[in-house]
Motif scaffolding. Structure first.
Motif, PDB file in Angstrom:
ATOM      1  N   ASP A 102     -21.791 -10.536  -9.752  1.00 31.18           N
ATOM      2  CA  ASP A 102     -21.447 -10.768 -11.399  1.00 31.18           C
ATOM      3  C   ASP A 102     -20.058 -10.913 -11.608  1.00 31.18           C
ATOM      4  N   GLN A 103     -19.101  -9.850  -9.960  1.00 34.59           N
ATOM      5  CA  GLN A 103     -17.528  -9.666 -10.455  1.00 34.59           C
ATOM      6  C   GLN A 103     -17.068 -10.250 -10.469  1.00 34.59           C
ATOM      7  N   LEU A 104     -17.945 -11.306  -9.630  1.00 32.68           N
ATOM      8  CA  LEU A 104     -16.999 -13.377  -9.361  1.00 32.68           C
ATOM      9  C   LEU A 104     -16.149 -13.013  -8.533  1.00 32.68           C
ATOM     10  N   GLY A 105     -16.028 -12.111  -7.788  1.00 32.42           N
ATOM     11  CA  GLY A 105     -14.914 -12.485  -6.649  1.00 32.42           C
ATOM     12  C   GLY A 105     -13.564 -10.719  -6.738  1.00 32.42           C
ATOM     13  N   GLU A 106     -13.759 -10.739  -8.820  1.00 27.45           N
ATOM     14  CA  GLU A 106     -12.525  -9.781  -9.165  1.00 27.45           C
ATOM     15  C   GLU A 106     -12.505  -8.035  -8.659  1.00 27.45           C
ATOM     16  N   PRO A 107     -11.902  -7.481  -7.916  1.00 24.29           N
ATOM     17  CA  PRO A 107     -11.844  -6.193  -7.965  1.00 24.29           C
ATOM     18  C   PRO A 107     -12.884  -5.021  -8.680  1.00 24.29           C
ATOM     19  N   ALA A 108     -13.570  -4.205  -7.206  1.00 17.97           N
ATOM     20  CA  ALA A 108     -14.720  -3.616  -8.361  1.00 17.97           C
ATOM     21  C   ALA A 108     -14.497  -2.027  -8.661  1.00 17.97           C
ATOM     22  N   GLY A 109     -14.865  -1.856 -10.108  1.00 20.72           N
ATOM     23  CA  GLY A 109     -14.151  -0.819 -10.540  1.00 20.72           C
ATOM     24  C   GLY A 109     -14.372   0.158  -9.114  1.00 20.72           C
ATOM     25  N   ALA A 110     -15.647   0.229  -8.528  1.00 23.13           N
ATOM     26  CA  ALA A 110     -15.892   1.527  -7.699  1.00 23.13           C
ATOM     27  C   ALA A 110     -15.586   1.602  -6.716  1.00 23.13           C
ATOM     28  N   PRO A 111     -14.585   2.627  -5.937  1.00 25.92           N
ATOM     29  CA  PRO A 111     -13.705   2.794  -4.932  1.00 25.92           C
ATOM     30  C   PRO A 111     -14.612   1.950  -4.189  1.00 25.92           C
ATOM     31  N   ALA A 112     -13.509   1.091  -2.940  1.00 28.08           N
ATOM     32  CA  ALA A 112     -14.621   0.603  -1.756  1.00 28.08           C
ATOM     33  C   ALA A 112     -15.280   1.180  -1.157  1.00 28.08           C
ATOM     34  N   THR A 113     -15.142   2.486  -1.100  1.00 28.55           N
ATOM     35  CA  THR A 113     -15.809   3.544  -0.088  1.00 28.55           C
ATOM     36  C   THR A 113     -17.261   4.006  -0.120  1.00 28.55           C
ATOM     37  N   ASP A 114     -17.171   3.794  -2.039  1.00 24.85           N
ATOM     38  CA  ASP A 114     -18.479   3.587  -2.661  1.00 24.85           C
ATOM     39  C   ASP A 114     -19.525   2.768  -2.457  1.00 24.85           C
ATOM     40  N   ARG A 115     -19.176   1.863  -2.040  1.00 26.73           N
ATOM     41  CA  ARG A 115     -20.029   0.489  -1.345  1.00 26.73           C
ATOM     42  C   ARG A 115     -20.403   0.857  -0.097  1.00 26.73           C
ATOM     43  N   PRO A 116     -21.343   0.199  -0.651  1.00 27.62           N
ATOM     44  CA  PRO A 116     -22.113  -0.106   1.364  1.00 27.62           C
ATOM     45  C   PRO A 116     -21.430  -1.292   2.069  1.00 27.62           C
ATOM     46  N   PRO A 117     -21.517  -1.517   3.541  1.00 30.05           N
ATOM     47  CA  PRO A 117     -20.635  -2.720   3.952  1.00 30.05           C
ATOM     48  C   PRO A 117     -20.659  -4.127   3.844  1.00 30.05           C
ATOM     49  N   LEU A 118     -22.072  -4.024   3.706  1.00 32.08           N
ATOM     50  CA  LEU A 118     -22.583  -5.257   3.449  1.00 32.08           C
ATOM     51  C   LEU A 118     -22.201  -5.370   2.241  1.00 32.08           C
ATOM     52  N   ALA A 119     -21.754  -5.226   1.135  1.00 36.72           N
ATOM     53  CA  ALA A 119     -21.287  -5.039  -0.097  1.00 36.72           C
ATOM     54  C   ALA A 119     -19.514  -5.115  -0.006  1.00 36.72           C
ATOM     55  N   THR A 120     -19.145  -4.038   0.863  1.00 32.31           N
ATOM     56  CA  THR A 120     -17.591  -4.324   0.667  1.00 32.31           C
ATOM     57  C   THR A 120     -17.497  -5.852   1.140  1.00 32.31           C
ATOM     58  N   ALA A 121     -17.303  -6.246   1.989  1.00 33.45           N
ATOM     59  CA  ALA A 121     -17.758  -7.834   3.190  1.00 33.45           C
ATOM     60  C   ALA A 121     -17.798  -8.805   1.988  1.00 33.45           C
ATOM     61  N   LEU A 122     -18.687  -8.267   0.983  1.00 30.48           N
ATOM     62  CA  LEU A 122     -19.207  -9.594   0.245  1.00 30.48           C
ATOM     63  C   LEU A 122     -18.755  -9.662  -0.824  1.00 30.48           C
ATOM     64  N   ALA A 123     -17.671  -9.172  -1.040  1.00 27.19           N
ATOM     65  CA  ALA A 123     -17.122  -8.559  -2.144  1.00 27.19           C
ATOM     66  C   ALA A 123     -15.502  -9.836  -1.056  1.00 27.19           C
ATOM     67  N   ASP A 124     -15.271  -9.450  -0.192  1.00 26.52           N
ATOM     68  CA  ASP A 124     -13.945 -10.240   0.303  1.00 26.52           C
ATOM     69  C   ASP A 124     -14.716 -11.315   0.712  1.00 26.52           C
ATOM     70  N   ILE A 125     -15.530 -11.557   1.233  1.00 29.82           N
ATOM     71  CA  ILE A 125     -16.279 -13.182   0.687  1.00 29.82           C
ATOM     72  C   ILE A 125     -15.725 -14.239  -0.627  1.00 29.82           C
ATOM     73  N   CYS A 126     -15.953 -13.819  -1.306  1.00 26.63           N
ATOM     74  CA  CYS A 126     -16.100 -13.493  -3.107  1.00 26.63           C
ATOM     75  C   CYS A 126     -14.925 -14.095  -3.421  1.00 26.63           C
ATOM     76  N   GLY A 127     -13.773 -12.768  -3.164  1.00 27.28           N
ATOM     77  CA  GLY A 127     -12.108 -12.574  -3.472  1.00 27.28           C
ATOM     78  C   GLY A 127     -11.951 -14.718  -2.774  1.00 27.28           C
TER      79      GLY A 127
END
Length: 314
Positions: free
Chosen positions: A110-135
């Protein structure tokens, strides 16, 4: 199945090809997975290496530019990692456990590749990796491709919850229901989205809404998924009913051998349908449509060739 499939499944009559960048892709995707924590232990890392996402990407998109091809290879790596988490941790059979993960991943989309509001450390690895792909998709400046990728991956995540509910209830879907949902559980449509991005983009929307081209796209997705089912059946038939042969056996009451034969027939008939649709679509087709059809051919043939030797099904 390894002795049965090659002799019973009609090999897609398309010339097998692979990108010369495959060795580079493989090394880069392994590093990418490690950097994002997708291989948390040696066993997980070994499973990802043996899956060889780079080979599948290289076969599915042999003409793609290196940047787009790396993105596709990393997506397939991510999908394999999520699949392993569902299998190894058992969350793929528990809607209550997989739903929180799906929620986090949907938030990333839903954030469509925009930086997440929560720190990356608060997200599971799968979410961090997916955010990288979207970005990375966003930075290519193709918003339509990003929207298409996000929408199709949303459908994939929903389908994972559908599978988990079936497993929890011991429910076997009908053949028609399975065929419909398999297009999404296979994550082929988001993979198509990145393949088209790497190959120069989609045709104009007026072409994409053409019923014949839409049908061809659906048949191609079915063939990729059914090929996976046929080659994985021997390994998974005692573990999971989410397989074309398994749902045919349940619905018809056939023994596994005859049900598997019917699944092979479905694949072969689907391939014949694809060839007819391809001829119709390519008649006076503009170059972007020609590229899309070629991309689907590569996916069908590439999946077949990758499946023939993949250690993931052994």
């Amino acid at each position: 199945m390894r002795t049965f499939a090659p002799t019973a499944v009609v090999a897609p009559p398309f010339h097998p090809r692979a990108s010369p960048y495959e060795p580079v892709l493989a090394r880069a995707s392994v590093r990418w997975a490690a950097r994002h924590g997708l291989a948390a232990d040696p066993d997980a890392a070994q499973r990802l290496r043996r899956a060889n996402a780079a080979e599948l990407a290289a076969r599915a998109a042999p003409d793609a530019n290196p940047t787009g091809l790396q993105l596709l290879s990393d997506l397939i790596t991510w999908l394999f990692a999520l699949d392993d988490v569902c299998d190894e941790d058992g969350i793929g059979a528990d809607p209550g456990r997989i739903s929180p993960l799906v929620s986090v991943l949907m938030q990333v989309l839903d954030q469509l590749g925009e930086p997440a509001g929560a720190p990356a450390t608060d997200r599971p690895p799968l979410a961090t990796a997916l955010a990288d792909i979207c970005g990375r998709i966003r930075r290519q400046g193709r918003p339509g491709a990003l929207l298409r990728f996000a929408a199709s991956l949303h459908h994939y995540l929903f389908a994972l919850v559908w599978e988990a509910g079936n497993r929890e209830q011991g429910r076997v879907p009908t053949v028609a229901e399975y065929v419909q949902m398999r297009r999404h559980t296979g994550a082929v449509l988001p993979s198509f989205a990145l393949t088209d991005l790497a190959g120069g983009g989609l045709p104009h929307s007026r072409h994409r809404v053409d019923p014949k081209l839409a049908r061809l796209n659906t048949v191609a997705a079915d063939l990729v998924c059914w090929c996976n089912d046929l080659f994985s059946y021997d390994k998974e038939r005692d573990q999971d009913n989410h397989n074309l042969a398994a749902v045919i056996a349940h619905q018809t009451g056939q023994d596994p051998v005859n049900a598997l034969a019917d699944a092979v027939t479905a694949f072969n008939d689907g391939l014949a349908l694809y060839l007819r649709l391809q001829a119709e679509v390519l008649a006076d087709a503009p170059p972007p449509v020609v590229r899309l059809v070629a991309a689907r051919r590569h996916w069908i043939r590439g999946t077949y060739d990758w499946s023939m030797n993949s250690s993931r099904y052994q």
